[in-house]
Structures are given as C-alpha cells and as structure tokens.
Design an enzyme around this catalytic site. Sequence first.
Site, PDB file in Angstrom:
ATOM      1  N   TYR A 152       0.819  -1.220   0.000  1.00  0.00           N
ATOM      2  CA  TYR A 152       0.000   0.000   0.000  1.00  0.00           C
ATOM      3  C   TYR A 152       0.852   1.269   0.000  1.00  0.00           C
ATOM      4  O   TYR A 152       0.711   2.132  -0.872  1.00  0.00           O
ATOM      5  CB  TYR A 152      -0.915  -0.030   1.225  1.00  0.00           C
ATOM      6  N   LYS A 208       1.260   4.906  -2.347  1.00  0.00           N
ATOM      7  CA  LYS A 208       0.940   6.204  -1.759  1.00  0.00           C
ATOM      8  C   LYS A 208       2.143   7.146  -1.814  1.00  0.00           C
ATOM      9  O   LYS A 208       1.990   8.350  -2.018  1.00  0.00           O
ATOM     10  CB  LYS A 208       0.466   6.027  -0.311  1.00  0.00           C
TER      11      LYS A 208
END
Length: 335
Positions: A190, A194
Amino acid sequence: MPTPLALLLSAILIIGTYFAMPFWPFRKSNYDPRGKHCYITGGSSGLGKALAERLVKQGAHVTIVGRDSKKAEGVVEELKAIAAPGQIIQCIAADLTSPIASTNAIHAACKPHADQAPDYVYLCAGFSRPKLFVETTKQELKDGLDGVYWVSAYTAHEACQMMSKQRRTGKIIFVASFLSYVSFAGYSSYSPAKYALRGLSDALRSEMLLHNIDIHIFLPCGISGPGFDAENRTKPAVTKKIEEGDTPITPEVCAAALESGLKKGYYQITDNLVTEPIRLRSNGGVPTNNFLLDTLWLIVSSVGVPIWRMTADSAVRSFRAKVEKELEAKGYYVS
C-alpha cells in the site's frame, strides 16, 4: 531568565521570518465550489461520498465515479434530494485502473458541461489490504499499485491535458495518506503506491504552474467506514499493535478537514496534529502551510519522530516469535 537554547531558537525564528518575508506564501485561496463542476472518483462511499454531499450543499455540479453502477446511482438520488434546481448531479460507472476507462469517464462527465474540463477534480478512489510482505502474492502487489496509484494517475493525466488544452484554470486534489510520509510492517503493498502518489503530486504542483492549474494533496489518517473495516480484516496483528490508540475519524470530519485546507490554500493538507511533525520531516521541499507553526513543528519532529520510530521498531521485534510460529504452521519455511 531565558536559556541559551531558547535565545538561539528565538533568534533563528526572528531572522528566518525576516528573510522569508519577501517569499512568504500569503495565499488568498480562490476555492469556491459554487457553480463549479466537481469530479469525484471513489464518490459512492467513504470520503468521496461525504465530500460530494458537502459540495452539493455548496451549490456545485457534482459527478461521482465508481465501479458499482447501482451503488453510485443510489448515491446520486441522495445527492439530488439535497440539490437545488439547476444543479447537475450525475454518476459514471468505470474501472479507473484502466487508462481507457479513465479517459472515457471524465469526458463522459463533461458532456453536460459543453465538454469543458471539470473545475475541480478530487481523486478519492483507492483501497488498502494490509498483509505481511512475505505472504503477499505477486498479483496482490500489482493490484496495490493499480488500485492506489494508477487509479488516480490516469485521471489526473487526462484532467491536466483537458484543462491545459482548453486554457482553463482548475484544481486537482490527490487523496493520499499518512502512509505517504512514513511506513511500517504490514503496508508493503500500500505505502509504495501512496509514496508514488505524493511524488506525482509534488511534480505536478511544480509543472502545472506553467498552466495555472492548482495541485493539492490530502494526507489523512484512518477513515472509518466499510473500506476501513475491509482493511482490518487482512491487517496483521503487528500492524494493529503499531497503530494501537489511533482512532479513525468519520468521512464527514475528514471531508471537512480537506475543505478547510483548500480554503486556506494549503498544498499539503492533513487532518490530524499528529501528522504535522511527520509532514515537516518528509515534505520534500514543497511550500509550507504556515511558516512560524511549521518551524515549531519541525523542532518538535526532530525529537518526536525518532522516538515514534524506535517505538514502532520495538513493537515489530516483539512480534518476531509469534510471526515465525504462524508462518511455520502454514508450512512457509523450507526447512
């Protein structure tokens, strides 16, 4: 009597303020959604939906984009119920991890607006499925990049081209995360996406000065809702331990924080004071929000952030035996 350190810090603040005054980022924000076409990806739930509701109440024309057409249509009916006559409220069903679908979606949304580019683009789509890296599949790694980075990058690219070709000013708002600044165990599928999103936003903040297009990035902490619940279903115990004590905020509170930052003209917008020291330690040389406060937060961060990092690392080490036992039970080890 002031200590030598206090006098030194005061002198630095005074001198720094004096020399920064000619370049002081006094920002008179032109953010006003009334009458604007606001294009929201991920607008059928969570932050995107809460934001859509706020924008409709302010008199904006709103397009929401989501994969689930039935769900998006239901949200449109809710939005129309609070809209005034003349407001254009619509939804587009699209898989924005596809460059073609992303392009088609934003152009379809602009048809009722004489094919003019949206005024404001809010990139709220994305998901998080935390897992330990060694247990993550190659496909899950790819899905993480598609569903966090490309899902916003493709739309941002088309929006920048539309606005610049039509010589229109506008705003593009990326929704990233606290995990765009710092990462730890469990977020290997993740955080990289980001971080990439923040890198793209930082580059565009500079480049879009050529076209008078404003770029902003929102970096919230946890947001309660179905997405957060789904995230917790795969979240490793060690990740939960590091995040212990963190309380997610509601999408409505989060949306209010985002708009508050936009109205102040901030480039990097946060929703939590805890994020401020991290922001100043990791901001990559982008414009500050408030020179004096940011200077103070930077001083705090020089002590607070290393302490937080040592605490997080200690938590990870304490889970070593437990994780090894779990992996052993799954037959992970070769010997």
